[in-house]
Design an enzyme around this catalytic site. Structure first.
Site, short mmCIF file in Angstrom:
data_model
loop_
_atom_site.label_atom_id
_atom_site.label_comp_id
_atom_site.label_asym_id
_atom_site.label_seq_id
_atom_site.Cartn_x
_atom_site.Cartn_y
_atom_site.Cartn_z
N ASP A 28 0.82 -1.21 0.00
CA ASP A 28 0.00 0.00 0.00
C ASP A 28 0.86 1.27 0.00
OD1 ASP A 28 -2.28 1.49 0.05
OD2 ASP A 28 -2.63 1.28 2.20
N ARG A 32 0.15 7.66 -2.87
CA ARG A 32 0.73 8.78 -2.09
C ARG A 32 2.19 8.99 -2.44
NH1 ARG A 32 -1.26 6.36 3.31
NH2 ARG A 32 -1.71 4.66 1.89
N ARG A 41 -0.58 8.72 -10.38
CA ARG A 41 -0.68 7.55 -9.49
C ARG A 41 -0.09 6.30 -10.15
NH1 ARG A 41 -3.92 7.44 -5.23
NH2 ARG A 41 -4.46 5.27 -5.59
N HIS A 45 2.30 2.94 -9.02
CA HIS A 45 2.08 1.50 -9.19
C HIS A 45 3.27 0.85 -9.91
CE1 HIS A 45 -1.76 1.96 -7.46
NE2 HIS A 45 -2.30 2.61 -8.48
N LEU A 138 11.41 -19.93 -3.42
CA LEU A 138 10.23 -19.21 -2.89
C LEU A 138 8.98 -19.50 -3.71
CD1 LEU A 138 9.22 -16.80 -0.99
CD2 LEU A 138 9.61 -15.35 -2.98
N ARG A 191 2.03 -4.46 6.61
CA ARG A 191 1.30 -3.41 5.87
C ARG A 191 2.03 -2.08 6.05
NH1 ARG A 191 -4.97 -2.15 4.68
NH2 ARG A 191 -4.51 -0.54 3.16
C1 FPP Z 1 -2.17 0.19 -3.17
O1 FPP Z 1 -1.68 1.50 -3.20
C2 FPP Z 1 -1.82 -0.48 -4.38
C3 FPP Z 1 -2.69 -1.09 -5.23
C4 FPP Z 1 -4.14 -1.18 -5.04
C5 FPP Z 1 -2.21 -1.70 -6.43
C6 FPP Z 1 -1.01 -2.50 -6.16
C7 FPP Z 1 -0.40 -2.78 -7.42
C8 FPP Z 1 0.93 -2.87 -7.54
C9 FPP Z 1 1.94 -2.72 -6.49
C10 FPP Z 1 1.43 -3.26 -8.79
C11 FPP Z 1 1.63 -4.72 -8.58
C12 FPP Z 1 2.16 -5.31 -9.71
C13 FPP Z 1 2.82 -6.41 -9.61
C14 FPP Z 1 3.31 -6.98 -10.85
C15 FPP Z 1 3.05 -7.07 -8.32
P1 FPP Z 1 -2.71 2.67 -3.35
O2 FPP Z 1 -2.92 2.95 -4.78
O3 FPP Z 1 -3.95 2.35 -2.60
O4 FPP Z 1 -1.91 3.83 -2.68
P2 FPP Z 1 -2.53 5.02 -1.83
O5 FPP Z 1 -3.18 4.39 -0.63
O6 FPP Z 1 -1.35 5.83 -1.48
O7 FPP Z 1 -3.50 5.74 -2.71
#
Ligand code: FPP
Length: 243
Positions: A28, A32, A41, A45, A138, A191
């Protein structure tokens, strides 16, 4: 002073520490992280995806047996289409590139409801699982279109379809009908990003997990942070309801 800092010995991990067999991570804080840098955003990601690869490799190196990461929840479809599309494209790129993981002896599996995912991604997921099926290092599980409640609904449906009588249903019946039926519950759930909730992640499996929270945003999460989480886990007194 500079010389002293240069020679400062890297903190060694205690020899007798326990490495959790199964670590789960809620990745998470991507949004941000991007906002703090005035980036879209989606750049967060992309950085989060890179971080995932680094942490998975490190888990493999230190002998973690199972790693589950929350990549996309059943609720994440509520995000703007542009962001969802960008995340799906990150999955596509990552999955096309997953041969790298195979060469590192990491086995990839996916948990979640594939029926809700675009067909080409479902195919890429199956291919990545097939390609890495013989890896002995793993085992990495990516939760995609995953929700803990949704998982339990599917489990109950399957139990009913199999005609298992109510009086024969035990905790093991549930455990053997959820996505994670072939692997142990996570001992440690991490987390980052300053949120203190599970957000529908592994709600059945986390009954006795230890939690580690931190304010670090996922793309900034480092192997040192992972080491800290493992060290803190080693200080926990796990009683499983006993004394
Ligand atoms: C949470 O951060 C993240 C997500 C909902 C998407 C997670 C996706 C990735 C890390 C890409 C994963 C890809 C692979 C290949 C593992 P958020 O967007 O909720 O962040 P915020 O709370 O700061 O808005």
């Amino acid at each position: 002073m500079i010389i002293l800092a240069f020679f400062k010995k890297k903190k060694e991990a205690p020899i007798n520490r326990i490495i959790p067999e199964h670590i789960a991570i809620i990745m998470d804080g991507n949004g941000r992280w991007a906002k703090n840098r005035s980036l879209p955003r989606t750049a967060g990601h992309a950085a989060g995806s890179k971080k995932f690869k680094e942490i998975a490799r490190y888990c493999n190196k230190i002998g973690v047996k199972h790693l589950t990461v929350y990549a996309f929840s059943t609720e994440n479809w509520r995000r703007p289409k542009e962001e969802v599309d960008a995340i799906m494209n990150i999955f596509r790129d990552y999955l096309r590139d997953s041969a790298n993981f195979k060469s590192e002896n990491i086995k990839l599996e996916f948990i979640g409801d594939r029926s809700g995912m675009p067909d080409d991604i479902v195919q890429l997921m199956a291919q990545a699982e097939y390609d890495s099926k013989d890896a002995t290092g793993l085992k990495c599980y990516m939760a995609i279109n995953y929700g803990g409640r949704d998982e339990l609904v599917h489990a109950v449906r399957d139990i009913v379809k199999e005609g298992i009588c109510a009086e024969n249903i035990t905790e093991d019946t549930i455990s053997s009908h959820i996505y994670t039926k072939h692997y142990p519950d996570p001992e440690l759930i991490i987390r980052p990003s300053g949120e203190y909730r599970l957000s529908n992640f592994l709600i059945w499996q986390s009954a006795y997990s230890e939690f580690w929270f931190s304010n670090i945003l996922w793309p900034d999460f480092s192997t040192e942070d992972l080491e800290q989480a493992i060290d803190d886990y080693n200080k926990r007194n796990r009683r499983f309801g006993g004394v």
